[in-house]
Design an enzyme around this catalytic site. Structure first.
Site, PDB file in Angstrom:
ATOM      1  N   THR A 131     -60.289   0.542  -4.803  1.00  0.00           N
ATOM      2  CA  THR A 131     -61.513   1.319  -4.970  1.00  0.00           C
ATOM      3  C   THR A 131     -61.523   2.558  -4.072  1.00  0.00           C
ATOM      4  O   THR A 131     -60.853   2.564  -3.026  1.00  0.00           O
ATOM      5  CB  THR A 131     -62.721   0.424  -4.607  1.00  0.00           C
ATOM      6  OG1 THR A 131     -63.877   1.223  -4.470  1.00  0.00           O
ATOM      7  CG2 THR A 131     -62.502  -0.302  -3.289  1.00  0.00           C
ATOM      8  N   ASP A 132     -62.315   3.541  -4.444  1.00  0.00           N
ATOM      9  CA  ASP A 132     -62.478   4.720  -3.573  1.00  0.00           C
ATOM     10  C   ASP A 132     -63.356   4.392  -2.360  1.00  0.00           C
ATOM     11  O   ASP A 132     -63.440   5.180  -1.417  1.00  0.00           O
ATOM     12  CB  ASP A 132     -63.075   5.901  -4.352  1.00  0.00           C
ATOM     13  CG  ASP A 132     -64.474   5.631  -4.890  1.00  0.00           C
ATOM     14  OD1 ASP A 132     -64.928   4.470  -4.855  1.00  0.00           O
ATOM     15  OD2 ASP A 132     -65.125   6.590  -5.351  1.00  0.00           O
ATOM     16  N   GLU A 133     -64.009   3.206  -2.374  1.00  0.00           N
ATOM     17  CA  GLU A 133     -64.933   2.879  -1.279  1.00  0.00           C
ATOM     18  C   GLU A 133     -64.193   2.657   0.038  1.00  0.00           C
ATOM     19  O   GLU A 133     -64.807   2.679   1.104  1.00  0.00           O
ATOM     20  CB  GLU A 133     -65.802   1.667  -1.662  1.00  0.00           C
ATOM     21  CG  GLU A 133     -66.569   1.953  -2.942  1.00  0.00           C
ATOM     22  CD  GLU A 133     -67.640   0.933  -3.307  1.00  0.00           C
ATOM     23  OE1 GLU A 133     -68.159   0.259  -2.410  1.00  0.00           O
ATOM     24  OE2 GLU A 133     -67.952   0.835  -4.507  1.00  0.00           O
ATOM     25  N   TYR A 156     -67.382  -5.426   1.594  1.00  0.00           N
ATOM     26  CA  TYR A 156     -66.534  -5.285   0.395  1.00  0.00           C
ATOM     27  C   TYR A 156     -65.422  -4.267   0.628  1.00  0.00           C
ATOM     28  O   TYR A 156     -64.239  -4.561   0.447  1.00  0.00           O
ATOM     29  CB  TYR A 156     -67.383  -4.871  -0.821  1.00  0.00           C
ATOM     30  CG  TYR A 156     -66.563  -4.353  -1.992  1.00  0.00           C
ATOM     31  CD1 TYR A 156     -65.691  -5.187  -2.677  1.00  0.00           C
ATOM     32  CD2 TYR A 156     -66.661  -3.014  -2.403  1.00  0.00           C
ATOM     33  CE1 TYR A 156     -64.924  -4.709  -3.752  1.00  0.00           C
ATOM     34  CE2 TYR A 156     -65.906  -2.533  -3.473  1.00  0.00           C
ATOM     35  CZ  TYR A 156     -65.033  -3.381  -4.141  1.00  0.00           C
ATOM     36  OH  TYR A 156     -64.279  -2.906  -5.189  1.00  0.00           O
ATOM     37  N   LYS A 160     -61.294  -4.652   0.788  1.00  0.00           N
ATOM     38  CA  LYS A 160     -60.365  -3.940  -0.107  1.00  0.00           C
ATOM     39  C   LYS A 160     -59.421  -3.056   0.713  1.00  0.00           C
ATOM     40  O   LYS A 160     -58.225  -2.967   0.418  1.00  0.00           O
ATOM     41  CB  LYS A 160     -61.133  -3.091  -1.132  1.00  0.00           C
ATOM     42  CG  LYS A 160     -61.904  -3.882  -2.173  1.00  0.00           C
ATOM     43  CD  LYS A 160     -61.029  -4.717  -3.110  1.00  0.00           C
ATOM     44  CE  LYS A 160     -60.175  -3.889  -4.047  1.00  0.00           C
ATOM     45  NZ  LYS A 160     -59.523  -4.757  -5.077  1.00  0.00           N
TER      46      LYS A 160
HETATM   47  P1  NAD Z   1     -65.432  -8.174 -11.617  1.00  0.00           P
HETATM   48  O1  NAD Z   1     -66.227  -8.729 -10.489  1.00  0.00           O
HETATM   49  O2  NAD Z   1     -66.102  -7.803 -12.888  1.00  0.00           O
HETATM   50  O3  NAD Z   1     -64.282  -9.210 -12.014  1.00  0.00           O
HETATM   51  C1  NAD Z   1     -63.495  -9.849 -11.061  1.00  0.00           C
HETATM   52  C2  NAD Z   1     -62.673 -10.933 -11.773  1.00  0.00           C
HETATM   53  O4  NAD Z   1     -61.866 -11.575 -10.791  1.00  0.00           O
HETATM   54  C3  NAD Z   1     -63.536 -12.012 -12.439  1.00  0.00           C
HETATM   55  O5  NAD Z   1     -63.031 -12.307 -13.716  1.00  0.00           O
HETATM   56  C4  NAD Z   1     -63.395 -13.197 -11.504  1.00  0.00           C
HETATM   57  O6  NAD Z   1     -63.522 -14.446 -12.160  1.00  0.00           O
HETATM   58  C5  NAD Z   1     -61.985 -12.989 -10.949  1.00  0.00           C
HETATM   59  N1  NAD Z   1     -61.791 -13.621  -9.636  1.00  0.00           N
HETATM   60  C6  NAD Z   1     -62.604 -13.526  -8.551  1.00  0.00           C
HETATM   61  N2  NAD Z   1     -62.093 -14.255  -7.544  1.00  0.00           N
HETATM   62  C7  NAD Z   1     -60.934 -14.808  -8.005  1.00  0.00           C
HETATM   63  C8  NAD Z   1     -59.946 -15.633  -7.417  1.00  0.00           C
HETATM   64  N3  NAD Z   1     -60.056 -16.055  -6.146  1.00  0.00           N
HETATM   65  N4  NAD Z   1     -58.878 -15.996  -8.157  1.00  0.00           N
HETATM   66  C9  NAD Z   1     -58.761 -15.579  -9.450  1.00  0.00           C
HETATM   67  N5  NAD Z   1     -59.666 -14.805 -10.054  1.00  0.00           N
HETATM   68  C10 NAD Z   1     -60.749 -14.417  -9.341  1.00  0.00           C
HETATM   69  O7  NAD Z   1     -64.630  -6.945 -11.000  1.00  0.00           O
HETATM   70  P2  NAD Z   1     -64.283  -5.539 -11.664  1.00  0.00           P
HETATM   71  O8  NAD Z   1     -65.441  -4.642 -11.502  1.00  0.00           O
HETATM   72  O9  NAD Z   1     -63.677  -5.765 -12.994  1.00  0.00           O
HETATM   73  O10 NAD Z   1     -63.159  -5.032 -10.654  1.00  0.00           O
HETATM   74  C11 NAD Z   1     -61.785  -5.372 -10.851  1.00  0.00           C
HETATM   75  C12 NAD Z   1     -60.972  -4.745  -9.740  1.00  0.00           C
HETATM   76  O11 NAD Z   1     -61.148  -3.331  -9.739  1.00  0.00           O
HETATM   77  C13 NAD Z   1     -61.371  -5.212  -8.337  1.00  0.00           C
HETATM   78  O12 NAD Z   1     -60.204  -5.341  -7.576  1.00  0.00           O
HETATM   79  C14 NAD Z   1     -62.242  -4.092  -7.814  1.00  0.00           C
HETATM   80  O13 NAD Z   1     -62.180  -4.024  -6.404  1.00  0.00           O
HETATM   81  C15 NAD Z   1     -61.580  -2.891  -8.462  1.00  0.00           C
HETATM   82  N6  NAD Z   1     -62.469  -1.738  -8.710  1.00  0.00           N
HETATM   83  C16 NAD Z   1     -63.683  -1.903  -9.324  1.00  0.00           C
HETATM   84  C17 NAD Z   1     -64.472  -0.787  -9.577  1.00  0.00           C
HETATM   85  C18 NAD Z   1     -65.799  -0.915 -10.291  1.00  0.00           C
HETATM   86  O14 NAD Z   1     -66.528   0.094 -10.408  1.00  0.00           O
HETATM   87  N7  NAD Z   1     -66.159  -2.062 -10.812  1.00  0.00           N
HETATM   88  C19 NAD Z   1     -64.037   0.488  -9.203  1.00  0.00           C
HETATM   89  C20 NAD Z   1     -62.786   0.609  -8.572  1.00  0.00           C
HETATM   90  C21 NAD Z   1     -62.009  -0.509  -8.348  1.00  0.00           C
HETATM   91  P1  TYD Z   2     -73.303  -0.485  -7.569  1.00  0.00           P
HETATM   92  O1  TYD Z   2     -73.316  -0.468  -9.062  1.00  0.00           O
HETATM   93  O2  TYD Z   2     -73.632  -1.760  -6.869  1.00  0.00           O
HETATM   94  O3  TYD Z   2     -71.884   0.061  -7.119  1.00  0.00           O
HETATM   95  P2  TYD Z   2     -71.352   0.492  -5.629  1.00  0.00           P
HETATM   96  O4  TYD Z   2     -72.283  -0.023  -4.612  1.00  0.00           O
HETATM   97  O5  TYD Z   2     -70.028  -0.173  -5.568  1.00  0.00           O
HETATM   98  O6  TYD Z   2     -71.277   1.994  -5.662  1.00  0.00           O
HETATM   99  O7  TYD Z   2     -74.324   0.617  -7.049  1.00  0.00           O
HETATM  100  C1  TYD Z   2     -74.203   1.966  -7.457  1.00  0.00           C
HETATM  101  C2  TYD Z   2     -75.234   2.761  -6.678  1.00  0.00           C
HETATM  102  O8  TYD Z   2     -76.551   2.366  -7.095  1.00  0.00           O
HETATM  103  C3  TYD Z   2     -75.185   2.504  -5.180  1.00  0.00           C
HETATM  104  O9  TYD Z   2     -75.491   3.728  -4.495  1.00  0.00           O
HETATM  105  C4  TYD Z   2     -76.300   1.492  -4.944  1.00  0.00           C
HETATM  106  C5  TYD Z   2     -77.310   1.850  -6.011  1.00  0.00           C
HETATM  107  N1  TYD Z   2     -78.103   0.716  -6.555  1.00  0.00           N
HETATM  108  C6  TYD Z   2     -79.501   0.819  -6.647  1.00  0.00           C
HETATM  109  O10 TYD Z   2     -80.096   1.843  -6.264  1.00  0.00           O
HETATM  110  N2  TYD Z   2     -80.190  -0.229  -7.181  1.00  0.00           N
HETATM  111  C7  TYD Z   2     -79.583  -1.368  -7.600  1.00  0.00           C
HETATM  112  O11 TYD Z   2     -80.281  -2.321  -8.056  1.00  0.00           O
HETATM  113  C8  TYD Z   2     -78.148  -1.460  -7.514  1.00  0.00           C
HETATM  114  C9  TYD Z   2     -77.419  -2.686  -7.980  1.00  0.00           C
HETATM  115  C10 TYD Z   2     -77.447  -0.387  -6.994  1.00  0.00           C
END
Ligand code: NAD
Ligand code: TYD
Length: 348
Positions: A131-133, A156, A160
């Site tokens: 992630t960019d975080e 989180y 990461k």
């Molecule tokens: P998500 O929470 O939707 O899905 C995570 C998946 O991992 C689920 O299917 C869960 O069952 C599985 N999982 C969790 N713990 C596990 C374990 N111990 N063993 C096996 N499986 C397990 O997550 P996402 O949003 O699809 O993100 C996927 C990846 O991309 C993550 O690594 C996240 O850090 C990264 N990422 C997410 C975002 C975003 O905006 N969602 C952005 C950048 C990077």
């Molecule tokens: P989120 O979707 O949780 O992603 P991330 O924290 O990884 O960026 O949140 C996106 C943005 O929205 C973040 O600045 C937090 C804000 N947010 C709210 O204002 N209200 C909410 O209920 C949630 C879930 C997030």
């Protein structure tokens, strides 16, 4: 060429899009999806491909070294695309330990298996999705590039960042073949409604409050999940081994503006008006990062990748998906979600 790919977290939001893309586009590959099916994992996300001959599902934990090793042996795994993670910042603030287990120990467990099963001469790759975080927060007009120093601010992002460091350490120390990509906020079909966009879509539909943390002036960069899946596919096949790549949407927006845009789209689609009145300012997230912004020049100049879906069109498509898949939303918002929502929003 044939590949035997282990995709972790393939039943989650981004993982399901990556699994579907690879299974359908590369029938010569064998794709094994290892997922623990936590609250965020949902096999319904993959129903349309579950009977494909080149797809296999294993329910299990990436921290289970014996299981992971047995999968490497059974399927002759030669590539890993690692997406399994605990992914929600608010949950990491409430309960950080499981983030350390899955995101750090899980990643290292997978790399240990890769090291012990892969022969140095083989064409193998451990692709770590991040992630960019990890970069923390950045002031406008600057943006994160691949040399930006890590400065994670939430449990989180700290987990990461740690996993990214371990991937680099395994590359440096044991010569594991790796790629890391750091992507901005994704949105699109099948995202669990703890994240801002699906949470707001669900609440607008049901006429529930739209909780805006703080003043709603935090900025995020948004990328449609299909564009992320395309970038992962491209980097997996053509990225330079040992390198890291930033992926982003060139779509920065303040949270409040984004929520207003969603209200407008939903009002149009539902033939209503006044969803903006549901906006409710609530106590801010502790340590809330002010702004994320991504410089995509490396992946763009090396591989020609750029986002193909603009934010407004992507949001419209996403709203359409949620409105036509109401049963999906109903199923994932019963049970555990109710308790989560109660803890997160009513005890704020
Ligand atoms: P998500 O929470 O939707 O899905 C995570 C998946 O991992 C689920 O299917 C869960 O069952 C599985 N999982 C969790 N713990 C596990 C374990 N111990 N063993 C096996 N499986 C397990 O997550 P996402 O949003 O699809 O993100 C996927 C990846 O991309 C993550 O690594 C996240 O850090 C990264 N990422 C997410 C975002 C975003 O905006 N969602 C952005 C950048 C990077
Ligand atoms: P989120 O979707 O949780 O992603 P991330 O924290 O990884 O960026 O949140 C996106 C943005 O929205 C973040 O600045 C937090 C804000 N947010 C709210 O204002 N209200 C909410 O209920 C949630 C879930 C997030």
């Amino acid at each position: 060429m044939k590949k035997n790919i282990l995709i972790t977290g393939g039943a989650g939001f981004i993982g399901s899009h990556v699994v579907r893309r690879l299974v359908l586009k590369y029938p010569q590959y064998q794709v094994v999806n290892l997922d623990k099916l936590t609250y965020a994992g949902n096999l319904e996300n993959l129903q349309d491909i579950e009977s494909r001959e080149n797809y296999y599902f294993v329910k299990g934990d990436i921290c289970d070294a014996e299981l992971v090793s047995s999968i490497f042996t059974k399927y002759a795994i030669d590539n890993v695309i690692h997406l399994a993670a605990e992914s929600h910042v608010d949950r990491s603030i409430a309960a950080p330990l499981v983030f350390i287990e899955t995101n750090i120990i899980g990643t290292v467990t997978l790399m240990e298996a890769a090291l012990s099963h892969w022969n140095a001469t083989e064409d193998c790759l451990f692709y770590h999705v991040s992630t960019d975080e990890v970069f923390g927060s950045i002031e406008a007009p600057d943006s994160f590039n691949e040399s930006t120093a890590y400065d994670p601010k939430s449990p989180y992002s700290a987990s990461k960042a740690s996993s990214d460091h371990f991937v680099r350490a395994y590359r440096n120390t044991y010569k594991l073949s790796t790629i890391i990509s750091n992507c901005s906020n994704n949105y699109g079909p099948c995202q669990f409604p703890e994240k801002l966009i699906p949470l707001c879509i669900n609440n607008i539909k049901r006429g529930l409050p739209l909780p805006v943390y703080g003043k709603g002036d935090n900025v995020r960069d948004w990328l449609h999940v299909e564009d992320h899946a395309k970038a992962i596919d491209l980097l997996f096949h053509q990225g330079n081994k040992g390198e890291t790549y930033n992926i982003g949407g060139n779509s920065e927006m303040k949270n409040l503006d984004l929520i207003r845009m969603l209200c407008k789209i939903m009002d149009e689609k539902l033939g209503r008006s006044g969803s903006e009145e549901l906006i409710e300012f609530v106590k801010d997230r502790p340590g809330h990062d002010a702004r994320y912004a991504i410089d995509i020049s490396k992946i763009n100049s090396q591989l020609g990748w750029q986002p193909s879906v603009d934010l407004e069109t992507g949001l419209e498509k996403t709203v359409d998906w949620y409105l036509t898949n109401e049963d999906w939303m109903t199923r994932v918002t019963t049970g555990e979600y109710q308790q989560y929502y109660q803890e997160q929003y009513f005890k704020r």
